[in-house]
Design a protein around this motif. Structure first.
Motif, PDB file in Angstrom:
ATOM      1  N   LYS A 110      32.019  -3.985   7.088  1.00  0.00           N
ATOM      2  CA  LYS A 110      31.495  -3.936   8.461  1.00  0.00           C
ATOM      3  C   LYS A 110      31.912  -5.220   9.180  1.00  0.00           C
ATOM      4  O   LYS A 110      32.237  -5.213  10.353  1.00  0.00           O
ATOM      5  CB  LYS A 110      29.970  -3.836   8.434  1.00  0.00           C
ATOM      6  N   ILE A 126      21.243  -0.936   5.271  1.00  0.00           N
ATOM      7  CA  ILE A 126      22.460  -0.395   4.648  1.00  0.00           C
ATOM      8  C   ILE A 126      23.631  -0.242   5.628  1.00  0.00           C
ATOM      9  O   ILE A 126      24.784  -0.504   5.280  1.00  0.00           O
ATOM     10  CB  ILE A 126      22.141   0.938   3.920  1.00  0.00           C
ATOM     11  N   PHE A 145      18.419  10.274  -2.982  1.00  0.00           N
ATOM     12  CA  PHE A 145      19.022  11.486  -2.409  1.00  0.00           C
ATOM     13  C   PHE A 145      19.415  12.494  -3.482  1.00  0.00           C
ATOM     14  O   PHE A 145      19.484  13.686  -3.217  1.00  0.00           O
ATOM     15  CB  PHE A 145      20.236  11.134  -1.541  1.00  0.00           C
ATOM     16  N   ALA A 318      19.955   6.716  10.987  1.00  0.00           N
ATOM     17  CA  ALA A 318      20.772   7.638  10.182  1.00  0.00           C
ATOM     18  C   ALA A 318      20.289   9.065  10.342  1.00  0.00           C
ATOM     19  O   ALA A 318      21.079   9.986  10.527  1.00  0.00           O
ATOM     20  CB  ALA A 318      20.700   7.240   8.712  1.00  0.00           C
ATOM     21  N   GLY A 319      18.976   9.251  10.288  1.00  0.00           N
ATOM     22  CA  GLY A 319      18.453  10.598  10.144  1.00  0.00           C
ATOM     23  C   GLY A 319      18.036  11.268  11.430  1.00  0.00           C
ATOM     24  O   GLY A 319      18.069  12.491  11.536  1.00  0.00           O
ATOM     25  N   LEU A 409      30.693  19.603  14.722  1.00  0.00           N
ATOM     26  CA  LEU A 409      30.915  18.207  14.319  1.00  0.00           C
ATOM     27  C   LEU A 409      32.375  17.778  14.502  1.00  0.00           C
ATOM     28  O   LEU A 409      32.669  16.611  14.682  1.00  0.00           O
ATOM     29  CB  LEU A 409      30.511  18.025  12.855  1.00  0.00           C
ATOM     30  N   LYS A 420      35.441  -1.255  11.778  1.00  0.00           N
ATOM     31  CA  LYS A 420      35.390  -2.057  10.550  1.00  0.00           C
ATOM     32  C   LYS A 420      36.009  -3.426  10.843  1.00  0.00           C
ATOM     33  O   LYS A 420      36.910  -3.528  11.686  1.00  0.00           O
ATOM     34  CB  LYS A 420      36.216  -1.404   9.424  1.00  0.00           C
ATOM     35  N   ALA A 482      33.638  13.306  10.301  1.00  0.00           N
ATOM     36  CA  ALA A 482      32.313  13.187  10.916  1.00  0.00           C
ATOM     37  C   ALA A 482      31.301  12.481  10.015  1.00  0.00           C
ATOM     38  O   ALA A 482      30.364  11.843  10.508  1.00  0.00           O
ATOM     39  CB  ALA A 482      31.786  14.561  11.295  1.00  0.00           C
ATOM     40  N   PHE A 483      31.476  12.569   8.705  1.00  0.00           N
ATOM     41  CA  PHE A 483      30.522  11.922   7.795  1.00  0.00           C
ATOM     42  C   PHE A 483      31.118  10.676   7.143  1.00  0.00           C
ATOM     43  O   PHE A 483      30.649  10.213   6.122  1.00  0.00           O
ATOM     44  CB  PHE A 483      30.075  12.899   6.698  1.00  0.00           C
ATOM     45  N   GLN A 484      32.173  10.148   7.735  1.00  0.00           N
ATOM     46  CA  GLN A 484      32.946   9.077   7.119  1.00  0.00           C
ATOM     47  C   GLN A 484      33.514   9.610   5.795  1.00  0.00           C
ATOM     48  O   GLN A 484      33.435  10.804   5.505  1.00  0.00           O
ATOM     49  CB  GLN A 484      32.117   7.813   6.915  1.00  0.00           C
ATOM     50  N   ILE A 489      30.752   7.009   2.264  1.00  0.00           N
ATOM     51  CA  ILE A 489      30.517   8.320   2.869  1.00  0.00           C
ATOM     52  C   ILE A 489      29.012   8.529   3.083  1.00  0.00           C
ATOM     53  O   ILE A 489      28.196   7.998   2.309  1.00  0.00           O
ATOM     54  CB  ILE A 489      31.133   9.451   2.003  1.00  0.00           C
ATOM     55  N   GLY A 492      23.375  11.044   3.544  1.00  0.00           N
ATOM     56  CA  GLY A 492      22.427  12.092   3.920  1.00  0.00           C
ATOM     57  C   GLY A 492      23.106  13.406   4.294  1.00  0.00           C
ATOM     58  O   GLY A 492      22.466  14.278   4.880  1.00  0.00           O
ATOM     59  N   MET A 500      19.844  21.011   9.545  1.00  0.00           N
ATOM     60  CA  MET A 500      20.495  21.660  10.691  1.00  0.00           C
ATOM     61  C   MET A 500      20.546  23.170  10.484  1.00  0.00           C
ATOM     62  O   MET A 500      20.270  23.951  11.396  1.00  0.00           O
ATOM     63  CB  MET A 500      21.904  21.090  10.879  1.00  0.00           C
TER      64      MET A 500
HETATM   65  C1  HEM Z   1      24.815  15.350  11.382  1.00  0.00           C
HETATM   66  C2  HEM Z   1      24.228  14.411  10.707  1.00  0.00           C
HETATM   67  C3  HEM Z   1      24.892  13.158  10.204  1.00  0.00           C
HETATM   68  C4  HEM Z   1      26.129  12.655  10.448  1.00  0.00           C
HETATM   69  C5  HEM Z   1      27.223  13.241  11.321  1.00  0.00           C
HETATM   70  C6  HEM Z   1      26.240  11.420   9.713  1.00  0.00           C
HETATM   71  C7  HEM Z   1      27.351  10.601   9.722  1.00  0.00           C
HETATM   72  C8  HEM Z   1      27.417   9.383   9.066  1.00  0.00           C
HETATM   73  C9  HEM Z   1      28.504   8.438   9.218  1.00  0.00           C
HETATM   74  C10 HEM Z   1      29.718   8.613  10.100  1.00  0.00           C
HETATM   75  C11 HEM Z   1      28.210   7.370   8.455  1.00  0.00           C
HETATM   76  C12 HEM Z   1      29.014   6.064   8.353  1.00  0.00           C
HETATM   77  C13 HEM Z   1      28.435   5.123   9.380  1.00  0.00           C
HETATM   78  C14 HEM Z   1      28.931   3.728   9.329  1.00  0.00           C
HETATM   79  O1  HEM Z   1      29.981   3.441   8.797  1.00  0.00           O
HETATM   80  O2  HEM Z   1      28.249   2.901   9.873  1.00  0.00           O
HETATM   81  C15 HEM Z   1      26.963   7.640   7.798  1.00  0.00           C
HETATM   82  C16 HEM Z   1      26.366   6.784   6.922  1.00  0.00           C
HETATM   83  C17 HEM Z   1      25.126   7.002   6.386  1.00  0.00           C
HETATM   84  N1  HEM Z   1      24.316   8.099   6.572  1.00  0.00           N
HETATM   85 FE1  HEM Z   1      24.750   9.719   7.679  1.00  0.00          FE
HETATM   86  N2  HEM Z   1      25.081  11.210   9.039  1.00  0.00           N
HETATM   87  C18 HEM Z   1      24.230  12.240   9.306  1.00  0.00           C
HETATM   88  C19 HEM Z   1      22.937  12.398   8.848  1.00  0.00           C
HETATM   89  C20 HEM Z   1      22.327  11.561   7.968  1.00  0.00           C
HETATM   90  C21 HEM Z   1      20.986  11.730   7.474  1.00  0.00           C
HETATM   91  C22 HEM Z   1      20.061  12.875   7.851  1.00  0.00           C
HETATM   92  C23 HEM Z   1      20.742  10.686   6.644  1.00  0.00           C
HETATM   93  C24 HEM Z   1      19.510  10.342   5.882  1.00  0.00           C
HETATM   94  C25 HEM Z   1      18.332  10.677   6.121  1.00  0.00           C
HETATM   95  C26 HEM Z   1      21.935   9.868   6.591  1.00  0.00           C
HETATM   96  C27 HEM Z   1      22.077   8.732   5.858  1.00  0.00           C
HETATM   97  C28 HEM Z   1      23.161   7.889   5.902  1.00  0.00           C
HETATM   98  C29 HEM Z   1      23.222   6.611   5.220  1.00  0.00           C
HETATM   99  C30 HEM Z   1      22.140   5.999   4.368  1.00  0.00           C
HETATM  100  C31 HEM Z   1      24.457   6.051   5.528  1.00  0.00           C
HETATM  101  C32 HEM Z   1      25.002   4.687   5.095  1.00  0.00           C
HETATM  102  C33 HEM Z   1      25.975   4.833   3.973  1.00  0.00           C
HETATM  103  C34 HEM Z   1      26.594   3.516   3.559  1.00  0.00           C
HETATM  104  O3  HEM Z   1      26.865   2.669   4.409  1.00  0.00           O
HETATM  105  O4  HEM Z   1      26.802   3.363   2.354  1.00  0.00           O
HETATM  106  N3  HEM Z   1      22.878  10.434   7.406  1.00  0.00           N
HETATM  107  N4  HEM Z   1      26.495   8.868   8.190  1.00  0.00           N
END
Ligand code: HEM
Length: 542
Positions: A110, A126, A145, A318-319, A409, A420, A482-484, A489, A492, A500
């Motif tokens: 980061k 985190i 998780f 995040a959530g 998404l 980054k 979309a989820f990295q 990655i 969640g 959803m």
């Molecule tokens: C549509 C729903 C979601 C999308 C599109 C999404 C997308 C992402 C993305 C792009 C990142 C990387 C962010 C970064 O680099 O700063 C991330 C990280 C993360 N997400 Fe999600 N997220 C979603 C839902 C959730 C939910 C519901 C949770 C938990 C309740 C969650 C928990 C996390 C956590 C803990 C990370 C950090 C991972 C790390 O840095 O190791 N996410 N999410």
């Protein structure tokens, strides 16, 4: 030799200072002109000396994701020069993304700059941590998780809140006057309530039928938008020092956010103490929320309440926002693409019929009755019956629903850009050079719209692109970002799909949505792709 008079001396002095000024102006002008000339073939934004491309970026700030997509459609990677010789490289190239997120992951943390921008909101949680601090939180959260208990607990909570939302829509649809709802506000309430329940074991009740005002949610949105602005506002530190403008609003918002968060922690702590006493007496079941696991760790080790505050806020960001904005864009897409809504409804109605037959459930009919009260209560019973058929496994088999969520998404990724830091000199697979201290950002919003990734119909919303011969297609996470992807990655992801799909299955089975005519849907610039003016809808029952 003739002596110079005072007047002549004055005249000479002013002529030479005029000359000097003229030379300086010419030198500056030539510098600027040469600087601009040298860039005539540049594909990325053109720069000015000292300030880089800041003017163009500021001018386009409100539409920054589309501004970037325009450039990235012409070339897969651009470097935007920022004031004081800083630069951010933006890329939509899957090979570069894989290099950053996996191959050379340790070089792209980061970083200190991101950390300093976000610290006020995310602390050392985190999302904002690197190295050992990140690894430790990732491990604790991954264990949680992966647990079956959390999945079962989440399924129950998500079902309960989705039903609450369906009943609010039901009231709106049965009212004699046309009720306008803000879909995004409702989804934000639902996801905030559920993350507080699943994450921290507390009920906060923002989805009560009277929709109570929630100061925390408002302050959280304001803080999120202001910290995002810091990425392009070189004066933010000065504003913070002088406590003016956006930074003054930020500290006020943070006060509200922190009050709420510490209250959650203290409430949970008190409950845990009570539970410990209970447990000593009898065999009471253990709590399954995420905070409890972190509490065990933090309250015993270092960090204390501040560490827990960071955990809570990171999980809220995040959530709550990610899931709620995706649901909002999904429903928006349905309003624009009625055939998709019909196709989805068919999948849900077929599922309901099949599943009810298999489980020997006799479905309540709510269409025939003339008595309004009876229709209402029958409708509620049917919603409840249907919700009981929705489980982790049955939702997992809903191919079209899953494809439509992916398609949403792809075009509207909840995290539209993900920056980054760069630790050491590096060269990306496409030859772009990166320098330490600068930033590199992969851009899911642009990536979802590029013909060179998705083909010539990239701009079209078409869930079918995810399905071949009735089977959902897997796509590389370095292409569908979309989820990295890679080591960080999203943790969640499964939980997000569960919530959803649970919510959408319930809503799309029973309701048809229509956008209020003239309502403008556009994004707001913040770390999350939320809608600037909400999602104004009317709703009717199927
Ligand atoms: C549509 C729903 C979601 C999308 C599109 C999404 C997308 C992402 C993305 C792009 C990142 C990387 C962010 C970064 O680099 O700063 C991330 C990280 C993360 N997400 Fe999600 N997220 C979603 C839902 C959730 C939910 C519901 C949770 C938990 C309740 C969650 C928990 C996390 C956590 C803990 C990370 C950090 C991972 C790390 O840095 O190791 N996410 N999410």
């Amino acid at each position: 030799m003739e002596e110079k008079t005072g007047h002549d001396q004055y005249h000479d002095d002013s002529t030479s200072s005029l000359m000097a000024s003229f030379i300086i102006v010419c030198a500056l002008l030539s510098w600027v002109l040469i600087h601009r000339w040298n860039q005539k073939n540049r594909v990325g934004p053109k720069t000015w000396p000292v300030i880089g491309a800041a003017l163009e970026q500021l001018r386009n700030y409100h539409r920054m994701h589309d501004w970037l997509a325009d450039y990235l459609s012409k070339t897969r990677t651009i470097t935007v020069q920022m004031p004081f010789n800083r630069a951010t490289t933006y890329t939509a190239d899957p090979a570069n993304v894989e290099h950053i997120l996996r191959t050379n992951f340790p070089n792209y943390p980061k970083g200190a700059m991101y950390h300093s921008f976000m610290e006020v909101l995310l602390g050392d949680g985190i999302f904002n941590a690197d190295g050992e601090a990140w690894r430790k939180q990732r491990k604790t959260a991954s264990l949680e998780f992966a647990s079956k208990n959390l999945r079962e607990f989440s399924t129950t909570v998500f079902r309960e809140y989705a039903v609450k939302l369906a009943l609010i829509l039901s009231d709106a649809s049965s009212s004699s006057t046309r009720v306008v709802l803000d879909g995004q506000d409702l989804f934000m309430r639902m996801t905030l309530d559920s993350i507080c329940k699943v994450g921290f074991g507390v009920e906060i009740g923002t989805l009560l039928p009277e929709l109570p005002e929630n100061g925390f949610a408002r302050a959280f949105d304001a803080a999120n938008a202001i910290v995002t602005l810091r990425f392009i506002d070189p004066l933010w530190r000065l504003k913070r020092l002088l406590r003016v403008g956006s930074e003054a609003l930020l500290s006020e918002s943070m006060r509200i956010i922190d009050d709420f968060t510490y209250a959650v922690i203290r409430r949970r702590k008190a409950e845990m103490l009570e539970e410990e006493e209970e447990e000593e007496k009898e065999d009471t079941p253990k709590r399954h929320d995420i905070l409890s696991r972190f509490m065990d760790q933090y309250l015993r080790e270092e960090g204390g309440e501040k560490g827990l505050r960071d955990v809570v806020l990171n999980f809220v960001i995040a959530g709550r926002d990610t899931t709620a904005t995706t649901l909002s864009w999904f429903v928006y897409m349905l309003t624009l693409h009625p055939p998709v809504a019909e196709r989805l409804h068919r999948e849900l109605a077929d599922f309901e019929e099949r599943e009810a037959k298999e489980k020997n459930v006799s479905l309540v009919s709510y269409h025939e009755s003339d008595d309004e009260n009876s229709t209402e209560s029958r409708f509620r019973s049917r919603v409840s019956q249907f919700s009981q058929l929705l489980t982790y496994d049955t939702l997992g088999r809903m191919t079209y629903l899953h494809a439509a969520v992916n398609e949403t998404l792809r075009l509207f990724p909840a995290v539209p850009q993900d920056p980054k830091g760069v630790l050491e000199d590096d060269v990306l697979p496409d030859g772009t050079r990166l320098k330490p201290g600068n930033m590199v950002t992969y851009v899911p919003y642009s990536m979802g719209r590029m013909d060179y990734i998705w083909g010539p119909d990239a701009a079209i919303f078409n869930p079918e692109r995810w399905i071949r011969d009735g089977v959902l297609q897997n796509v590389s996470p370095f292409k569908f970002t979309a989820f990295q992807a890679g080591a960080r990655i999203c943790l969640g992801k499964d939980s997000a799909y569960l919530q959803m799909k649970m919510t959408l299955a319930l809503l799309c089975r029973f309701f048809v949505f229509a956008l209020v005519p003239g309502h403008e849907v556009t994004y707001r610039m913040m770390t999350i792709l939320s809608m600037a003016h909400g999602l104004k809808l009317t709703v009717s029952r199927r």
